[in-house]
Design a protein around this motif. Structure first.
Motif, short mmCIF file in Angstrom:
data_model
loop_
_atom_site.label_atom_id
_atom_site.label_comp_id
_atom_site.label_asym_id
_atom_site.label_seq_id
_atom_site.Cartn_x
_atom_site.Cartn_y
_atom_site.Cartn_z
N LYS A 11 40.60 40.35 42.43
CA LYS A 11 39.31 41.03 42.59
C LYS A 11 39.11 41.44 44.04
O LYS A 11 38.71 42.55 44.34
CB LYS A 11 38.16 40.09 42.20
CG LYS A 11 37.94 40.00 40.73
CD LYS A 11 36.70 39.17 40.48
CE LYS A 11 36.70 38.63 39.08
NZ LYS A 11 35.58 37.72 38.86
N ARG A 12 39.39 40.46 44.94
CA ARG A 12 39.19 40.74 46.35
C ARG A 12 40.16 41.83 46.82
O ARG A 12 39.82 42.70 47.60
CB ARG A 12 39.43 39.47 47.20
CG ARG A 12 38.45 38.37 46.92
CD ARG A 12 37.32 38.35 47.94
NE ARG A 12 37.82 38.25 49.30
CZ ARG A 12 37.40 39.01 50.28
NH1 ARG A 12 36.50 39.94 50.05
NH2 ARG A 12 37.86 38.86 51.51
N LEU A 13 41.37 41.73 46.30
CA LEU A 13 42.41 42.69 46.68
C LEU A 13 41.99 44.11 46.29
O LEU A 13 42.10 45.05 47.05
CB LEU A 13 43.72 42.32 45.98
CG LEU A 13 44.99 42.88 46.57
CD1 LEU A 13 45.11 42.50 48.04
CD2 LEU A 13 46.20 42.35 45.80
N VAL A 18 39.85 49.50 47.48
CA VAL A 18 38.89 50.55 47.20
C VAL A 18 38.04 50.86 48.42
O VAL A 18 37.70 52.01 48.68
CB VAL A 18 38.03 50.16 46.00
CG1 VAL A 18 36.88 51.13 45.79
CG2 VAL A 18 38.89 50.09 44.75
N ASN A 19 37.72 49.81 49.19
CA ASN A 19 36.77 50.03 50.26
C ASN A 19 37.38 50.18 51.65
O ASN A 19 36.71 50.67 52.55
CB ASN A 19 35.73 48.92 50.28
CG ASN A 19 34.88 48.96 49.03
OD1 ASN A 19 34.36 50.01 48.67
ND2 ASN A 19 34.80 47.83 48.34
N SER A 20 38.62 49.75 51.82
CA SER A 20 39.13 49.75 53.19
C SER A 20 40.34 50.63 53.44
O SER A 20 40.67 50.90 54.58
CB SER A 20 39.50 48.33 53.61
OG SER A 20 38.54 47.44 53.14
N VAL A 21 41.02 51.03 52.41
CA VAL A 21 42.27 51.74 52.65
C VAL A 21 42.05 53.20 53.02
O VAL A 21 42.67 53.73 53.92
CB VAL A 21 43.21 51.61 51.44
CG1 VAL A 21 44.41 52.54 51.57
CG2 VAL A 21 43.68 50.18 51.30
N GLY A 151 37.10 47.96 37.12
CA GLY A 151 37.49 47.56 38.47
C GLY A 151 37.53 46.06 38.63
O GLY A 151 38.54 45.43 38.30
N VAL A 152 36.41 45.50 39.04
CA VAL A 152 36.43 44.10 39.45
C VAL A 152 36.80 43.07 38.38
O VAL A 152 37.58 42.17 38.63
CB VAL A 152 35.09 43.68 40.10
CG1 VAL A 152 35.05 44.13 41.55
CG2 VAL A 152 33.92 44.23 39.29
#
Ligand code: ADP
Length: 625
Positions: A11-13, A18-21, A151-152
């Motif tokens: 989930k964290r991955l 989704v948010n940082s790459v 997603g999550v």
């Protein structure tokens, strides 16, 4: 001890991905289309190795559909599809790339490049999606499956139905909020422009149903909506086409389509390199200066593509500053991209390409200079200043590359000339390459300092750009010939000394000492001039800093305290000199007045302001009385 396996918090991955790459949300479409293209490529490879299959290019395409009412965007392909296991593996394990595996298993290296490699691109869909549904039917299977995820909290796979093999990726867009807009991905023009931007050269057709207003048949004012399936992408990039098949016009169209400029390009350079790093490039030298070229806002760079997919809009590393006017693109299959494919992992390949490109541009300019002088001079008018900055910058490390591209106006040729041309004309006894600085050619023409050199018949280069003299200081010599300002110290020209008695010399020395005293703090010396012929006075400078350079440096916010060592030179053959001698003997007040007048005249000729304009005009009136 038994090794333990790393566990990942999926989930964290996913959240991280989704948010940082990615920095730009719109690239999700690039990623999905690249996957679709990969899936068709795999069919193509299958057909290559399996004779029972035929690959009819006409049957393979990608389609992007917008369902505005239901907030759904779908990317469909007629590619190889996925089995239940493949859905589970490829979309269920983050960073597992079926495409990479396929590439390795099939030892693909050539031509058609499969784009996928990191096994993360697919998840970029969650930047815009509430739910992603994938319906896929693998080639050779008659079952279809549906993979679905929000997603999550994981995903589900269940049997589904689909007519033909291939994959539909169905994106249910997130609801827009006050500060986030997802509705834009339901607009035809927006989706179309994203496809054009990143995926224009995907080698399979990308289709969309495009709705346009058209005049009703038989009517001159009534419009009706008309929807038609259109291919949005150009597919075959011009840079992959054979140079021999391309016409000047094709390059010009490409230049215009890409919005590289409003002008027509002066020159294009089409490069295809196979080697340590293989790449294709099309570069343009524009005809006109972009309106913002000499401003801070101007961004240099080339478009960078990896296997036909746009990675970067303006890759600055590909161009040296002094060629920042060059427009165009580079496409390579050999770049190591980072995970978001927005940047490069390391720059080795890029540096190689940049070096190569630099040489090609330089050669092109050399050729233009040699064969089409008039065109080159036009180019030089626009971008010559940039070349000069380039030569001056980076401590002159690019001087070898740039010195032969420079042009300066010549006093004898009355046109722009290169250093090489100048040197080729130098008489044997001429020691230096002479130059004179000033505001314009017309003004330099009249400078008294040029008299001796001009009289000798030597050529003088006119420097009218601020940066010119700094460039020359950086160059110092050209083909072992030193540059020399006509206003500088020893000009290396023999002059006949007039016969004079020691008594005369003593008198002259005393006169100049007096004059120098009157001008304390203003000039470092007063001297008999060797360079003047007709004019009574001029200023020259001693040492590294010229009067022109002082002027320029004074306009900069820093360096305000610089001062050139000025020398007031007097023409002892001029009748004014007799008046000076006479005044020195009979009327010290008059000598002071004359000195002041001559000094101010010299300033004016030099384009410098007189010290005290009111004083100056009063003094003129005084001698008129
Ligand atoms: P990458 O494309 O870098 O491999 P992705 O996360 O985008 O990573 O995709 C993971 C894998 O899922 C791909 O390698 C491919 O095997 C499979 N896949 C994704 N989209 C499709 C598609 N449209 N058709 C077939 N397989 C696909």
């Amino acid at each position: 001890m038994a090794k333990k396996q790393f566990k990942a918090e999926s989930k964290r991955l996913l959240d991280l991905l989704v948010n940082s790459v990615y920095t730009q949300r719109e690239i999700f479409l690039r990623e999905l289309i690249s996957n679709a293209s990969d899936a068709i490529d795999k069919m193509y490879y299958k057909a290559l190795t399996d004779e029972s299959l035929s690959f009819d290019k006409g049957n393979f395409f990608i389609k992007v559909t917008i369902d505005k009412a239901n907030r759904i965007l779908t990317v469909s392909d007629t590619g190889i599809g996925m089995t239940r296991e493949e859905l589970d593996d490829n979309l269920g394990i983050i960073a597992k790339s079926g495409s990479m595996l396929f590439k390795n298993e099939n030892e693909l290296k050539d031509g058609h490049e499969i784009i996928g490699q990191f096994g993360v691109g697919f998840y970029s869909a969650f930047m815009v999606a509430d739910t992603v549904t994938v319906i896929s039917k693998a080639f050779g299977s008659d079952e279809a499956f549906m993979w679905e995820s929000k997603g999550v909290d994981g995903y589900t796979i269940k049997p589904s139905a689909k007519d033909s093999f291939g994959t539909d990726v169905i994106i249910k867009l997130k609801e827009s909020t006050e500060d986030e807009n997802f509705d834009e991905y339901l607009e035809q023009y927006r989706i179309r422009s994203i496809i054009k931007k990143y995926s224009d050269f995907i080698s399979y057709p990308i289709k969309m149903d495009i709705t346009e207003s058209r005049l009703k048949e038989g009517s001159e004012k009534d419009y009706e909506e008309h929807t038609e399936e259109q291919i949005v992408n150009s597919m075959v990039p011009i840079w992959r086409r054979n140079k021999n098949e391309l016409k000047q016009e094709d390059y010009e169209n490409f230049y215009a389509e890409k919005h590289y400029g409003f002008d027509k390009p002066l020159r294009h350079i089409h490069i295809s390199v196979e080697g340590a790093v293989s790449y294709n490039a099309i570069l343009f030298i524009p005809e006109n200066i972009p309106f913002d070229f000499y401003t801070k806002e101007y961004e240099k760079g080339l478009e960078l593509y990896s296997s036909g997919v746009m990675i970067m809009n303006k890759c600055a590393e590909l161009l040296p500053d002094y060629f920042s006017f060059v427009k165009g693109m580079v496409d390579s299959e050999d770049l190591s991209l980072n995970i978001s494919r927005e940047m490069l992992q390391h720059d080795r390949q890029l540096n190689l390409i940049a070096k190569n490109i630099k040489t090609k541009i330089k050669n092109e300019l050399d050729t233009l200079l040699k064969n089409e002088r008039e065109k080159y001079e036009g180019f030089y008018k626009s971008f010559g200043r940039q070349l000069k900055y380039g030569l001056y910058g980076e401590y002159g490390r690019n001087k070898e590359d740039l010195q032969d591209l420079l042009l300066f106006y010549s006093s004898t040729e009355k046109k722009m000339v290169t250093f090489a041309e100048y040197v080729s004309r130098m008489p044997e006894e001429q020691k230096y390459i002479y130059y004179a600085t000033g505001e314009s050619n017309e003004r330099i023409e009249k400078l008294p300092q040029t008299e001796l050199v001009a009289d000798k018949g030597y050529e003088i280069l006119y420097f009218t750009d601020d940066v010119d003299e700094f460039v020359i200081k950086m160059l110092h010599t050209y083909k072992e010939k030193e540059f020399k300002s006509v206003a500088g110290g020893d000009l290396g020209i023999e002059t006949e000394e007039k016969e004079s008695s020691d008594a005369d010399d003593e008198k002259q020395k005393a006169l100049f000492t007096k004059m120098k005293d009157f001008l304390t703090g203003k000039v470092s010396d007063v001297r008999a001039s060797k360079r003047l012929k007709k004019h009574p006075v001029c200023l020259s400078s001693e040492g590294e800093l010229s009067i022109e350079m002082e002027k320029i440096l004074k306009t900069l916010p820093t360096n305000q305290d610089v001062k050139a060592n000025k020398v007031l030179e007097i023409n002892t053959n001029h009748e004014v000199f007799s008046s000076l001698k006479e005044a020195a003997e009979n009327d010290p007040e008059k000598l002071k007045l004359y000195t002041d007048l001559l000094y101010n005249q010299a300033l004016l000729i030099e384009g410098l302001p007189v010290n005290d304009p009111v004083d100056f005009t009063n003094n003129i009136c005084k001698i008129m009385k």
